[in-house]
Design a protein around this motif. Structure first.
Motif, PDB file in Angstrom:
ATOM      1  N   ILE A 166       0.849  -1.193   0.000  1.00  0.00           N
ATOM      2  CA  ILE A 166       0.000   0.000   0.000  1.00  0.00           C
ATOM      3  C   ILE A 166       0.882   1.239   0.000  1.00  0.00           C
ATOM      4  CG2 ILE A 166      -1.568   1.347   1.432  1.00  0.00           C
ATOM      5  CD1 ILE A 166      -2.783  -1.330   2.331  1.00  0.00           C
ATOM      6  N   ASP A 167       0.607   2.114  -0.922  1.00  0.00           N
ATOM      7  CA  ASP A 167       1.368   3.359  -0.945  1.00  0.00           C
ATOM      8  C   ASP A 167       0.425   4.523  -1.213  1.00  0.00           C
ATOM      9  OD1 ASP A 167       4.291   3.877  -0.552  1.00  0.00           O
ATOM     10  OD2 ASP A 167       3.924   5.114  -2.305  1.00  0.00           O
ATOM     11  N   ASP A 168       0.901   5.558  -1.868  1.00  0.00           N
ATOM     12  CA  ASP A 168       0.112   6.778  -1.928  1.00  0.00           C
ATOM     13  C   ASP A 168      -0.911   6.813  -3.064  1.00  0.00           C
ATOM     14  OD1 ASP A 168       2.088   6.915  -3.823  1.00  0.00           O
ATOM     15  OD2 ASP A 168       2.436   9.052  -3.572  1.00  0.00           O
ATOM     16  N   ILE A 169      -0.939   5.806  -3.918  1.00  0.00           N
ATOM     17  CA  ILE A 169      -1.959   5.754  -4.967  1.00  0.00           C
ATOM     18  C   ILE A 169      -2.924   4.633  -4.612  1.00  0.00           C
ATOM     19  CG2 ILE A 169      -2.384   5.314  -7.423  1.00  0.00           C
ATOM     20  CD1 ILE A 169       0.316   6.542  -8.007  1.00  0.00           C
ATOM     21  N   LEU A 170      -4.216   4.967  -4.599  1.00  0.00           N
ATOM     22  CA  LEU A 170      -5.203   3.954  -4.225  1.00  0.00           C
ATOM     23  C   LEU A 170      -5.265   2.851  -5.284  1.00  0.00           C
ATOM     24  CD1 LEU A 170      -7.822   6.428  -2.813  1.00  0.00           C
ATOM     25  CD2 LEU A 170      -6.918   4.475  -1.548  1.00  0.00           C
ATOM     26  N   GLY A 172      -7.535   1.210  -6.710  1.00  0.00           N
ATOM     27  CA  GLY A 172      -8.513   1.235  -7.786  1.00  0.00           C
ATOM     28  C   GLY A 172      -8.054   2.088  -8.954  1.00  0.00           C
ATOM     29  N   PRO A 174      -6.305   3.557 -12.233  1.00  0.00           N
ATOM     30  CA  PRO A 174      -5.818   2.922 -13.470  1.00  0.00           C
ATOM     31  C   PRO A 174      -4.296   2.746 -13.502  1.00  0.00           C
ATOM     32  CG  PRO A 174      -7.438   4.619 -13.979  1.00  0.00           C
ATOM     33  CD  PRO A 174      -7.183   4.706 -12.499  1.00  0.00           C
ATOM     34  N   ASN A 221      -9.687   1.080   3.209  1.00  0.00           N
ATOM     35  CA  ASN A 221      -9.604   2.129   2.185  1.00  0.00           C
ATOM     36  C   ASN A 221      -9.380   1.531   0.803  1.00  0.00           C
ATOM     37  OD1 ASN A 221      -9.738   4.107   4.119  1.00  0.00           O
ATOM     38  ND2 ASN A 221      -7.571   4.644   4.052  1.00  0.00           N
ATOM     39  N   GLN A 222      -8.420   0.627   0.707  1.00  0.00           N
ATOM     40  CA  GLN A 222      -8.047   0.096  -0.599  1.00  0.00           C
ATOM     41  C   GLN A 222      -9.157  -0.768  -1.193  1.00  0.00           C
ATOM     42  OE1 GLN A 222      -5.364   1.172  -2.047  1.00  0.00           O
ATOM     43  NE2 GLN A 222      -4.469   2.145  -0.262  1.00  0.00           N
ATOM     44  N   THR A 224     -12.371  -0.710  -0.585  1.00  0.00           N
ATOM     45  CA  THR A 224     -13.506   0.128  -0.964  1.00  0.00           C
ATOM     46  C   THR A 224     -13.224   0.830  -2.281  1.00  0.00           C
ATOM     47  OG1 THR A 224     -13.972   0.476   1.377  1.00  0.00           O
ATOM     48  CG2 THR A 224     -15.000   1.998  -0.173  1.00  0.00           C
ATOM     49  N   ASN A 225     -12.027   1.363  -2.400  1.00  0.00           N
ATOM     50  CA  ASN A 225     -11.658   2.056  -3.634  1.00  0.00           C
ATOM     51  C   ASN A 225     -11.644   1.101  -4.825  1.00  0.00           C
ATOM     52  OD1 ASN A 225      -8.995   2.966  -5.403  1.00  0.00           O
ATOM     53  ND2 ASN A 225     -10.344   4.664  -4.880  1.00  0.00           N
ATOM     54  N   PHE A 228     -15.446  -0.046  -5.786  1.00  0.00           N
ATOM     55  CA  PHE A 228     -16.270   0.972  -6.428  1.00  0.00           C
ATOM     56  C   PHE A 228     -15.635   1.510  -7.713  1.00  0.00           C
ATOM     57  CE2 PHE A 228     -18.192   1.486  -2.035  1.00  0.00           C
ATOM     58  CZ  PHE A 228     -19.323   0.749  -2.368  1.00  0.00           C
ATOM     59  N   SER A 229     -14.342   1.312  -7.884  1.00  0.00           N
ATOM     60  CA  SER A 229     -13.708   1.687  -9.149  1.00  0.00           C
ATOM     61  C   SER A 229     -13.961   0.646 -10.242  1.00  0.00           C
ATOM     62  CB  SER A 229     -12.190   1.830  -8.954  1.00  0.00           C
ATOM     63  OG  SER A 229     -11.897   2.879  -8.064  1.00  0.00           O
TER      64      SER A 229
END
Lengths: 354, 354
Positions: A166-170, A172, A174, A221-222, A224-225, A228-229
């Motif tokens: 896990i880093d700073d880009i979710l 979901g 592209p 967080n991840q 969920t993102n 829904f993405s």
């Protein structure tokens, strides 16, 4: 099939073999090698606390007798973990700290380290013990380079997943799609492991106990993102192993996402199924760190999750909060449920474990 | 005691009366008033989505018949909510959006707005309907000014809590101690309401449905930080009403904090009790937004929380995801449990409601 003391072939979905930068030297090309040999290169990190345990991140008794750190010696791990618990299989998830994916600069060095890490893992662990399976390490901040690394080692018969920290880009976003595409192509699962602790407006939590408590929120967080993405609509065969966050947040998260989906799905018309159905189809949770659950609590949680096939036992060896297969779960579980948690759920999840 | 259709005096712990900047003009001193009248001052916000509901954040049928926005007219609220549902009491939680506490600059204007807001609330709502109780709005980014405002209006017999929105400083931080001290002194509870959505490394969630799903993670962060920072050891009488995040995450969070406390309490020796005991003593959760729970699910959750006295019914009127007291909870609950959730738990929590 080897058997545990429980009479079940134990599949341990989270074992951290330990590597040092020096271990990687024979696997690193120049100029990368010389940054370590000549410049004592290391990643700096500025964390206001360490694991407040007597041996840092590790079990004190897992230190190798000759003084090397816990998890760094195959023979000692075999004796203390694999033979002792009767593992049928174990999945290595690594312990190069910080990981290549958390290098926010110098992506080229991160990419070289990830490759060296994979070669070291294959030579010294996967090809030396038939029980051990591995994770492809990548420098995810450069997805093209990450895909090249997946192409290079992903078809190794003992590589079962890509470890995507896990880093700073979710997840979901592209940005990560090329990695998911490569995962599907090579029949690799994706392992989600927290990397840096959850931060609040860019600030560190105040105590270690606080961030350790909140690790599951990073996983929430991840997931969920991603859901829904529409990641799982685009990548039908993508599967996520949720590592080292436990699973006791899952009943809440599944219920919450379902309710929001009922209320607001017109915002995300590309999501075609109830989120909890997506979770049951695409996710599996390693059990560690398992709270001390009474049997009724565990059974209630499985009932609320609507499945007993999406949790897979893990020890997290050799970390201090290691879960013992003999003691982590309530003692009088039904035999079929035990078999699912200790063995069959992981076997179904990782097609290479048969 | 008035009664609902259920025969229980309903206490609704979250009703949003709506205020506009124009409503506040008579309560604002100069020069603040002229920023609104002459400069059309407003807070800018840059959110990539809005509530994807037909009437924005509100129930479409709650718009005042003369066209004013939902929640802005006492008479219509009385008719549609208080009389219709048979409220005994309702706690106003406001709807000046964005709130004074989220003004990251110009604290003086934020402080003036909070004062005007409180005076407007007292004159137009609290003193006009015996059923309505209120929340002290503050500009928490300036704690000294916030304390002055609490001193000014906190002893009003119908002010029951201080509304402290979540912002960039965690609530366990000593920064907020003067506010907790003032709360204890004036026998006010603290209402926790999310303010801005949870952000991941400073970035917005990709969809509204995503941040709406993740609101409870913002509450989890704050509670974990407060408990391990020892806030409740220092402020023995401090109580938190957890507003508009629901409660279905509580079983997970309580269990998780307890396990971490068993493992790591030597890091936080000032914490003297199990975190779940602190939760049961100091926290209460408003129920909205309530997932559609089957009775066995609700009963399991209360069993896991170890209490049926820490959830208090709320409608969140007039928001689109309003929970009806007639329909939000499973229909065949035990009478005593219904009485606790709909009425007695809030009455125990707020000493001014007797």
């Amino acid at each position: 099939m080897s058997t545990t003391k429980k009479g079940i072939g134990l599949i341990d979905t989270d074992i951290h073999e330990r590597v040092s930068y020096k271990d990687l030297l024979p696997y690193l090309e120049q100029p990368w090698r010389r940054y370590i040999t000549d410049c004592n290169w290391t990643q700096e990190k500025h964390m206001p606390y360490t694991q407040p345990a007597v041996a840092g991140v590790d079990r004190a008794d897992a230190r190798v007798p000759d003084g090397r750190p816990a998890g760094s010696d195959l023979g000692f791990m075999q004796e203390q973990l694999l033979d002792e618990c009767g593992h049928e299989y174990g999945i290595l998830t690594g312990a190069l700290d910080p990981s290549p994916s958390s290098m926010h600069g110098w992506y080229e060095m991160a990419t070289a380290l990830a490759s060296a890490y994979n070669d070291w893992q294959i030579e010294n662990w996967l090809e030396k013990d038939p029980r051990l399976y591995g994770s492809v390490h990548i420098a995810a901040q450069d997805p093209k380079a990450a895909v090249r690394e997946i192409e290079r080692v992903g078809d190794h018969p003992k590589m079962v997943q890509i470890l995507l920290p896990i880093d700073d880009i979710l997840w979901g976003d592209p940005f990560y799609h090329p990695i998911y595409e490569a995962a599907e192509k090579h029949q690799l699962m994706i392992g989600m492991h927290h990397n840096e602790p959850p931060v609040h407006f860019g600030k560190w939590p105040r105590y270690f106990i606080e961030w350790h408590t909140l690790i599951p929120t990073a996983h929430m967080n991840q997931v969920t993102n991603m859901i829904f993405s529409g990641v799982f609509e685009k990548f039908n065969n993508l599967k996520l192993m949720m590592i080292e966050g436990g699973f006791t947040y899952a009943p809440f998260l599944m219920r919450k996402m379902d309710q929001q989906y009922k209320d607001l799905r017109h915002e995300v018309p590309w999501v075609k199924r109830m989120p909890s159905d997506i979770v049951r189809e695409h996710l599996c949770f390693t059990t560690q760190p398992l709270e001390e659950l009474r049997q009724w609590e565990l059974m209630q949680m499985l009932e609320q999750m609507g499945s007993d096939e999406i949790i897979a036992f893990s020890t997290d060896y050799p970390h201090w909060d290691y879960d013992s297969p003999e003691r982590a779960l309530p003692p009088r579980l039904d035999e079929e449920l035990k078999r699912n948690i200790f063995s069959e759920n992981a076997r179904r999840f990782y097609p290479k474990l048969r």
